[in-house]
Scaffold this active site. Structure first.
Site, PDB file in Angstrom:
ATOM      1  N   ASP A   1       0.849  -1.188   0.000  1.00 29.88           N
ATOM      2  CA  ASP A   1       0.000   0.000   0.000  1.00 29.88           C
ATOM      3  C   ASP A   1       0.887   1.242   0.000  1.00 29.88           C
ATOM      4  OD1 ASP A   1       0.964   0.246   2.563  1.00 29.88           O
ATOM      5  OD2 ASP A   1      -0.910  -0.276   3.540  1.00 29.88           O
ATOM      6  N   SER A   2       0.283   2.390  -0.089  1.00 29.78           N
ATOM      7  CA  SER A   2       1.061   3.621  -0.266  1.00 29.78           C
ATOM      8  C   SER A   2       1.591   4.194   1.040  1.00 29.78           C
ATOM      9  CB  SER A   2       0.195   4.694  -0.934  1.00 29.78           C
ATOM     10  OG  SER A   2      -0.819   5.135  -0.041  1.00 29.78           O
ATOM     11  N   GLY A   3       1.073   3.711   2.157  1.00 37.31           N
ATOM     12  CA  GLY A   3       1.389   4.317   3.448  1.00 37.31           C
ATOM     13  C   GLY A   3       0.421   5.402   3.847  1.00 37.31           C
ATOM     14  N   GLY A   4      -0.436   5.816   2.919  1.00 38.40           N
ATOM     15  CA  GLY A   4      -1.348   6.914   3.195  1.00 38.40           C
ATOM     16  C   GLY A   4      -2.314   6.629   4.331  1.00 38.40           C
ATOM     17  N   PHE A   5      -2.918   5.436   4.338  1.00 36.78           N
ATOM     18  CA  PHE A   5      -3.893   5.127   5.376  1.00 36.78           C
ATOM     19  C   PHE A   5      -3.249   5.173   6.756  1.00 36.78           C
ATOM     20  CE2 PHE A   5      -6.181   2.158   8.135  1.00 36.78           C
ATOM     21  CZ  PHE A   5      -7.469   2.678   8.048  1.00 36.78           C
TER      22      PHE A   5
ATOM     23  N   ASP B   1      -2.686   8.548  -1.376  1.00 37.24           N
ATOM     24  CA  ASP B   1      -4.015   9.152  -1.369  1.00 37.24           C
ATOM     25  C   ASP B   1      -4.337   9.704   0.005  1.00 37.24           C
ATOM     26  OD1 ASP B   1      -4.095   6.578  -0.222  1.00 37.24           O
ATOM     27  OD2 ASP B   1      -6.248   6.427  -0.543  1.00 37.24           O
TER      28      ASP B   1
ATOM     29  N   GLN C   1     -11.528   7.389  -4.028  1.00 35.52           N
ATOM     30  CA  GLN C   1     -11.978   7.884  -2.730  1.00 35.52           C
ATOM     31  C   GLN C   1     -13.353   8.540  -2.890  1.00 35.52           C
ATOM     32  OE1 GLN C   1     -10.926   7.288   0.205  1.00 35.52           O
ATOM     33  NE2 GLN C   1      -8.844   6.520  -0.062  1.00 35.52           N
TER      34      GLN C   1
ATOM     35  N   GLY D   1     -11.043   3.825   1.470  1.00 35.67           N
ATOM     36  CA  GLY D   1     -11.949   4.597   2.302  1.00 35.67           C
ATOM     37  C   GLY D   1     -13.250   3.916   2.653  1.00 35.67           C
TER      38      GLY D   1
ATOM     39  N   ASP E   1      -8.108  -7.588   0.928  1.00 39.15           N
ATOM     40  CA  ASP E   1      -7.095  -7.850   1.959  1.00 39.15           C
ATOM     41  C   ASP E   1      -7.627  -7.386   3.297  1.00 39.15           C
ATOM     42  OD1 ASP E   1      -5.340  -5.317   3.185  1.00 39.15           O
ATOM     43  OD2 ASP E   1      -6.528  -4.811   1.411  1.00 39.15           O
TER      44      ASP E   1
ATOM     45  N   CYS F   1     -13.673 -28.456   7.961  1.00 41.75           N
ATOM     46  CA  CYS F   1     -12.386 -27.945   7.470  1.00 41.75           C
ATOM     47  C   CYS F   1     -11.330 -29.043   7.494  1.00 41.75           C
ATOM     48  CB  CYS F   1     -11.941 -26.760   8.326  1.00 41.75           C
ATOM     49  SG  CYS F   1     -10.376 -26.019   7.804  1.00 41.75           S
TER      50      CYS F   1
ATOM     51  N   CYS G   1      -7.945 -28.284   7.129  1.00 41.43           N
ATOM     52  CA  CYS G   1      -6.628 -27.668   7.310  1.00 41.43           C
ATOM     53  C   CYS G   1      -5.827 -28.418   8.370  1.00 41.43           C
ATOM     54  CB  CYS G   1      -6.773 -26.189   7.688  1.00 41.43           C
ATOM     55  SG  CYS G   1      -7.195 -25.867   9.420  1.00 41.43           S
TER      56      CYS G   1
ATOM     57  N   CYS H   1      -7.298 -28.186  11.963  1.00 38.12           N
ATOM     58  CA  CYS H   1      -8.535 -28.923  12.212  1.00 38.12           C
ATOM     59  C   CYS H   1      -8.355 -30.440  12.120  1.00 38.12           C
ATOM     60  CB  CYS H   1      -9.618 -28.457  11.247  1.00 38.12           C
ATOM     61  SG  CYS H   1     -10.159 -26.762  11.574  1.00 38.12           S
TER      62      CYS H   1
ATOM     63  N   HIS I   1      -5.613 -21.556  10.411  1.00 37.01           N
ATOM     64  CA  HIS I   1      -6.980 -21.968  10.074  1.00 37.01           C
ATOM     65  C   HIS I   1      -7.775 -20.830   9.447  1.00 37.01           C
ATOM     66  CE1 HIS I   1     -11.110 -23.332  10.362  1.00 37.01           C
ATOM     67  NE2 HIS I   1     -11.367 -22.188  10.965  1.00 37.01           N
TER      68      HIS I   1
END
Length: 380
Positions: A94-98, A148, A190, A217, A267, A305, A307, A310, A336
Site C-alpha cells: 500500500d502507499s502508506g497513506g492510510f 491518497d 476515494q 476509504g 485484503d 475444514c 486444514c 482442524c 486456520h
C-alpha cells in the site's frame, strides 16, 4: 504492460460476477482472491511456506511500517521484499497513506504532502506522492498503490471533496514519478460515503488505470450496508478489463457481497488479528475458543475444514494454548482462519464458473458463517 495482464475467465450467468487471471512478474493470481496481510514483511506468526501451503497466491506489505523499520534501503540491498522475506509469489504494497492518516500523529497536510510524527519514537517525517513511490520502488513489490488522502468516516462533504481533489492531484504526481515497468501502479478511488463523489473519483482515476484500480476509504467504521451501497454505485464505473481491489475487507460476508458487486481482490488483517485473541472463522460461525464451554471439547475447530489445525488438534487443546499464552495457539488459529478464507474464495470461484453464484449467495446468506458477521445495525 508486458509484465502484467488481466483476463476474465468466466462471467456468472446468474449474477454477472466474474473470475479472472491476473498475470504479474511473480506469478498468476486467480481472482476473486483474498490476500493475507504481511504488514512488516511477515504474516504474523506464520512462515512463508505455511502461507503458500494454505493456498495464498499474493500477500501485502506495508509501506509506512517498512519505511519506519527496517527502512526501504535495507530491504532494497537485500534484493527487495521477495528475497528479504523469502516469498516468491506476488506482493502488493500500500502507499502508506492510510497509516499516515490513521496511525501516526499528523502535523500538517498540504498539497505538497503530509508531515507527521512516527508512532514509534515521535521522529518527524514527510511523505509526498513522490516519496511514497520511491519507497515502494525500493521495496520491489509487484503491485503498488498511489498515495491518497483517506478522509475519515463521518466527515462533512466539503472535507471529503477537498480530500478527493487532493487524491487526484497526488495520483497525477505518482504516475509521472513512477518509472518501473515491473511494478503496476493502482490508482485509488476515494469520495467517502457520498455517491456522487465516488462516481467522480472513479471517472477521474480512469485515465491513470493501466491494469488495476483500488477502492479505498471503505470498511473504516461505516455500516456494511453503506459500504455495499457505495460498491453498487461504483460497479458500472469500474473498468472491465482490469482487477478491482477493495482495500481492508476480510470478513466472510463482505468478501462474498463484494464479489457480487464486481470486486476481484481483498485484503485485511482481520483473520490473523482475531486469531491472536482466540477467535476463529468456521462453517458454523465465529468461535471464541478461549471460552469455558470448550474446556473439554475434543472436536475439531471446524468439522468441515481439512486444514492442518482442524485435522490435528481439538478445541480443548487450542483453548489451553490461548489461555496459557502459548504462541502456538495464535499460530494454529491464524493458519486456520487464512485457510478458511482462501477456501471460501475457491468456493466462490467454483460457483461463478458453474453459473450458480446467485444460488450460492442465497444459501450463504442463510448460514451462520455469514450471519455471524452481520452487525445488528446492518441490513442483510
Amino acid at each position: 504492460m508486458a509484465n502484467f495482464e488481466f483476463r476474465q475467465t468466466h462471467i456468472c450467468k446468474q449474477t454477472g460476477a466474474r473470475t479472472g487471471e491476473f498475470k504479474t512478474p511473480h506469478g498468476v493470481i486467480e481472482t476473486p482472491v483474498f490476500m493475507p496481510v504481511g504488514t512488516q514483511a511477515t504474516v504474523k506468526t506464520l512462515a512463508p511456506y505455511e502461507i503458500e501451503q494454505l493456498g495464498a497466491e499474493i500477500i501485502l506489505a506495508n509501506t509506512y511500517h517498512l519505511h519506519m523499520r527496517p527502512g526501504e534501503e535495507l530491504v532494497s540491498s537485500a534484493g527487495g521484499l521477495h528475497e528479504f522475506m523469502d516469498w516468491h509469489k506476488p506482493i502488493l504494497t500500500d502507499s502508506g497513506g492510510f497509516q499516515v492518516f490513521s496511525l501516526a500523529r499528523l502535523n500538517k497536510i498540504t498539497d505538497d504532502g503530509v508531515e507527521f510524527s512516527s508512532h514509534l519514537d515521535g521522529s518527524r517525517h514527510f511523505f509526498s506522492p513522490e516519496k511514497s513511490i520511491d519507497i515502494q520502488n525500493a521495496l520491489g513489490a509487484d503491485i503498488i498503490m498511489a498515495f491518497d488522502e483517506c478522509s475519515a468516516p463521518g466527515c462533512d462533504r466539503e472535507y471529503a471533496e477537498r480530500a478527493l481533489t487532493r487524491t487526484t492531484k497526488w495520483l497525477d504526481r505518482c504516475k509521472k514519478h513512477h518509472k518501473n515497468d515491473k511494478q503496476m501502479l493502482f490508482p485509488i478511488i476515494q469520495g467517502n460515503m457520498f455517491a456522487d463523489l465516488r462516481q467522480r473519483s472513479a471517472r477521474e482515476v480512469l485515465p491513470y488505470c493501466e491494469c488495476g484500480v483500488a477502492i479505498g476509504g471503505l470498511s473504516v467504521g461505516e455500516p456494511k450496508n453503506v459500504m455495499y451501497d457505495m460498491l453498487d454505485v461504483l460497479k458500472p464505473e469500474l473498468p472491465v478489463g482490469m482487477p478491482h481491489y477493495l482495500m481492508g475487507v476480510g470478513s466472510p460476508d463482505c468478501l462474498c457481497e463484494g464479489v457480487l458487486r464486481g470486486v476481484d481482490m481483498f485484503d485485511c488483517v482481520l483473520p490473523t488479528r482475531t486469531a491472536r485473541n482466540g477467535l476463529a472463522f468456521t462453517s458454523g460461525g465465529k468461535l471464541t475458543v478461549r471460552n469455558a464451554v470448550y474446556k473439554d471439547d475434543f472436536t475439531p475447530l471446524d468439522s468441515e475444514c481439512d486444514c492442518y489445525t482442524c485435522t490435528h488438534f481439538t478445541r480443548a487443546y487450542l483453548r489451553h494454548l490461548i489461555n496459557a499464552g502459548e504462541v502456538l495457539g495464535p499460530r494454529l488459529i491464524s493458519y486456520h482462519n487464512l485457510y478458511y478464507l482462501t477456501k471460501l474464495m475457491a468456493r466462490v470461484r467454483a460457483a461463478i464458473k458453474e453459473d450458480r453464484f446467485g444460488d450460492f449467495m442465497q444459501d450463504f446468506r442463510a448460514r451462520k458463517e455469514y450471519t455471524d458477521n452481520i452487525r445488528e445495525k446492518d441490513e442483510l
